[in-house]
Scaffold this active site. Structure first.
Site, PDB file in Angstrom:
ATOM      1  N   GLY A 256       0.795  -1.232   0.000  1.00 11.64           N
ATOM      2  CA  GLY A 256       0.000   0.000   0.000  1.00 11.64           C
ATOM      3  C   GLY A 256       0.820   1.270   0.000  1.00 11.64           C
TER       4      GLY A 256
ATOM      5  N   TRP B  39     -10.661  12.908  -1.972  1.00 11.35           N
ATOM      6  CA  TRP B  39      -9.939  11.775  -2.577  1.00 11.35           C
ATOM      7  C   TRP B  39     -10.581  10.461  -2.154  1.00 11.35           C
ATOM      8  CZ3 TRP B  39      -5.187   9.203  -0.125  1.00 11.35           C
ATOM      9  CH2 TRP B  39      -4.691   8.191  -0.958  1.00 11.35           C
TER      10      TRP B  39
ATOM     11  N   ASP C   9       1.490  -1.966  -9.862  1.00 10.41           N
ATOM     12  CA  ASP C   9       2.854  -2.185  -9.376  1.00 10.41           C
ATOM     13  C   ASP C   9       3.145  -3.672  -9.241  1.00 10.41           C
ATOM     14  OD1 ASP C   9       5.312  -1.106  -8.550  1.00 10.41           O
ATOM     15  OD2 ASP C   9       4.800  -1.394  -6.446  1.00 10.41           O
TER      16      ASP C   9
ATOM     17  N   LYS D 289       4.325  -0.563 -13.701  1.00 11.35           N
ATOM     18  CA  LYS D 289       5.700  -1.036 -13.505  1.00 11.35           C
ATOM     19  C   LYS D 289       6.015  -2.124 -14.517  1.00 11.35           C
ATOM     20  CE  LYS D 289       7.000  -3.583  -9.863  1.00 11.35           C
ATOM     21  NZ  LYS D 289       7.432  -3.817  -8.471  1.00 11.35           N
TER      22      LYS D 289
END
Length: 769
Positions: free
Chosen positions: A147, A166, A234, A274
């Site tokens: 996280g 958000w 990721d 990534k």
């Protein structure tokens, strides 16, 4: 702490390093490449009819780069991994940044990933101005454990005082799912455990982003977000077994992450992916697709990404929207999953030469940086003098100053963290920390160890640690779970179903290496292969270092536990207390203590199950254990005791049932071993001082029992996976108890299996006799 000191920097702090050091340190922050599109929209997606029609083809120029890269990497194969990692940690010019940021700006979950994503945020305009002007920001984070990207984004928004509402949603392989592969998942759940409502693990509860059902479920899960402004991905997994093919191995994951992003992201949004080397046809295809789907595509190697590895981040800005690639997306959805690598997304001839030229420039750029770093590290590994060390220390200090200066790092208060309290909630991280397999050998030696058969591992003593670390008859004596939960409230609990477990590979409630080794033994040993008849005829010699606890010894441990909690357990009860015993007749044969009546429950059986790759994940066993408790509770009076055998508590269901026992008894302990044969139930729970359970909890358990029985009776492919929220199961004392119980059971079983295996090698017995 609200009183965090401000981070100060000035030109003098940089100038003191000298121009050569400054210039080299600045190069760390300049590893970025932009795909410059030619005019007249030359880069257009091929006709959708060409999609997945051709085999992958190699690009000769990129194959040459890959070969030269692997040639340099092969020079590392004989290096001891622990020594090499220690060396590259020192030579990492950005190596001091993480510790400094953690200390100076009060960063939550400050890891390498946190710093890398902060560099991305500060280097590229990921957050669209439209989103911020409207006061709303919605982000989705794929393969996100533990996280750090989320924590980094939170710090960025709070420290820059960006006013926005958000909302975020994250996905990762579920660290609590019993079938998760420990090589592919990240067990660090410090953020996950305390923000579970924001994490989506899919309809099967695995969190596997490579499942089409996960994608459609995620779309529904985020449907309340009108606009998705940012998607990050990721993902990766352990490729140490074949590092030269990391790019190919991870390509199906990159494909699924990309399709998920393109299906969920709104027009104008940003995507960060990534990747690693970009030499293969699958990577060329993916980069071409992204260049056609976004206005801008950059490849970026953050300074805080170790310079010697292949990791890069593809940063895509201003999505053109699903409509622009609609026909292609539908085809990609049809080929979603692990099998997509069999065919190429686009034929090689459909990719413009101009794109291939730009892509090759990109590959050359990052190839050169990586080769330079590995070569320098190899040279310093052979010889590093005091001058080299002084220079490296100066570079590392200068990199910290440049990081602070470039990215305007500011502290935030603890109250602005995602997990606000110092020890909020729970986590299994303290137990898992350091449990992952550590290799203290070279890559070549490790590959040789992996190639050994089970028999050779036994004969060569690779598993001897377990012969010394099994329980010695005193497991549980120092492990007592005390206290009950007052006003136990289950009205917000829910029952979670998922696919039937094929086996239990992973448990938050056990030493991961012990469970992994036990599973290997169950799969490959004589015990695992032999028929029931052969096992019945197997004669095992007594182990001189351990003994089985007799009924009288178990009773004496129970009495000691009762005596220890006598005052607390006797409040409100009068007369003789009773001890209900499940499945242990020898306990009733032992001489009873005055004031304690031992009663055997003959109608309840828990000893019909044995240790297997499913362990306590077998639905029949879980149902039987639950129904045993439902049978026992009405017979217990306040202050009574309970003794019952337990196979193991690796699963969330069994951990939940122990939680229920913890909720209604003054204290619980366990004792092990109680059986001399491998695979038999070898531990018993000792529960003292019954305090009762609220009616709503009993009704909830009855509802659970009914559902489990229905699923079993209908041969459903589903089973119940969880009925007590993970937040309760990961509390410190309960987690400690379950960890000690399960690890003792796993080590005991493994010890006995290895002992049998060694005897079998000396005096073979037929597998079927």
């Amino acid at each position: 702490d609200c009183r965090c000191r401000l981070v100060h920097f000035n030109n003098n702090s940089i100038i003191r390093f000298g121009p050569d050091i400054i210039a080299e340190a600045k190069r760390l922050f300049e590893k970025k490449f932009k795909y410059s599109k030619p005019p007249h929209n030359e880069w257009q997606l091929p006709d959708s009819n060409l999609v997945f029609t051709c085999n992958h083809e190699e690009f000769s120029s990129l194959v040459a780069l890959k070969d030269s890269m692997n040639e340099v990497k092969n020079r590392l194969s004989d290096k001891k991994l622990d020594e090499w990692h220690q060396h590259t940690s020192f030579t990492n010019k950005a190596g001091k940044i993480i510790a400094h940021i953690k200390k100076s700006v009060n960063a939550e979950l400050c890891t390498q990933a946190w710093c890398k994503f902060h560099e991305v945020l500060c280097t590229f305009p990921l957050l669209s101005s439209d989103a911020l002007q409207n006061g709303e920001l919605n982000s989705v984070h794929l393969c996100e454990a533990p996280g750090a990207f989320i924590a980094s984004l939170n710090h960025y928004l709070k420290s820059h005082r960006i006013p926005c509402d958000w909302n975020w949603v994250a996905n990762t392989l579920n660290p609590y799912h019993e079938a998760s592969d420990t090589l592919m998942m990240i067990a660090d759940d410090r953020l996950i455990a305390n923000t579970l409502p924001w994490w989506y693990f899919g309809p099967d509860n695995t969190g596997d982003v490579m499942s089409l059902k996960h994608l459609t479920g995620l779309q529904h899960f985020i449907s309340n977000m009108a606009t998705i402004h940012l998607v990050t991905a990721d993902g990766s997994f352990d490729c140490q077994g074949n590092p030269g093919e990391q790019e190919s191995l991870v390509s199906p994951l990159h494909y699924c992450e990309t399709v998920t992003a393109l299906m969920t992201l709104s027009s104008g949004g940003s995507f960060v992916l990534k990747m690693f080397t970009l030499f293969e046809h699958c990577s060329v295809n993916l980069l071409f697709l992204l260049n056609c789907a976004f206005e801008e595509v950059h490849v970026f190697k953050p300074a805080t990404s170790k310079a010697g590895n292949s990791e890069v981040y593809v940063v895509c800005l201003r999505y053109l929207g699903k409509e622009s690639i609609h026909s292609l997306l539908s085809k990609m959805m049809q080929n979603f999953g692990t099998e997509m690598v069999k065919k190429a997304l686009f034929p090689q001839h459909a990719i413009p030469e101009s794109f291939l030229k730009v892509h090759e420039e990109c590959c050359l750029f990052f190839h050169g940086h990586q080769i330079e770093t590995i070569s320098e590290n190899l040279q310093l590994f052979e010889h590093m003098d005091e001058r080299d060390q002084t220079r490296l220390n100066a570079l590392r200090d200068c990199a910290v100053e440049l990081f602070l200066q470039r990215f305007q790092m500011k502290p935030i208060s603890r109250t602005s963290w995602l997990v606000k309290k110092p020890h909020a909630g729970c986590s299994m991280n303290s137990k898992w920390c350091g449990q992952k397999n550590k290799y203290f050998c070279t890559y070549n030696e490790r590959k040789m160890l992996e190639s050994l058969s089970w028999e050779n591992k036994v004969t060569q003593g690779c598993l001897n640690q377990w012969l010394e670390e099994h329980s010695l008859g005193n497991a549980g004596k120092r492990c007592v779970l005390e206290g009950t939960f007052n006003n136990l409230d289950c009205h917000l609990w829910y029952i979670l179903e998922g696919r039937r477990l094929p086996g239990v590979k992973c448990s938050p409630f056990c030493d991961g290496e012990a469970l992994k080794s036990l599973n290997e033994a169950l799969e490959n040993s004589f015990i695992g292969r032999a028929s029931v008849g052969a096992l019945m005829r197997l004669k095992q010699q007594e182990c001189p270092s351990c003994y089985v606890l007799t009924g009288s010894l178990v009773l004496s441990e129970l009495l000691a536990l009762i005596q220890c909690h006598k005052q607390a357990s006797s409040e409100g009860c009068s007369g003789q207390r009773q001890c209900l015993v499940v499945g242990l007749p020898s306990l009733c044969d032992a001489e009873s203590s005055p004031g304690l009546k031992v009663k055997l429950l003959e109608s309840v059986f828990l000893s019909d199950f044995s240790c297997s790759l499913l362990h306590d994940g077998e639905p029949k066993y879980q149902l039987q254990f639950l129904e045993c408790l439902l049978c026992v509770f009405p017979q217990l009076q306040k202050g009574d005791a309970l003794v019952l055998p337990v196979l193991s508590c690796f699963t969330r269901i069994m951990a939940g049932l122990v939680f229920i026992l913890h909720s209604c008894f003054q204290c619980i302990s366990f004792t092990c071993p109680t059986a001399s044969q491998p695979l038999e139930t070898s531990a018993v729970l000792l529960c003292v001082g019954y305090q009762g359970l609220p009616d709503p909890v009993i009704q909830y358990l009855q509802q659970l029992s009914k559902l489990m029985r229905t699923l079993l009776g209908s041969d459903s492919p589903q089973q119940v996976l969880q009925f007590v929220p993970m937040e309760h199961l990961l509390k410190g004392l309960l987690l400690d108890f379950l960890w000690d119980l399960n690890t003792a059971i796993a080590k005991r079983q493994l010890h006995l299996i290895i002992q049998i295996e060694q005897q079998q090698m000396e005096c073979p017995l037929s597998l079927t006799q």
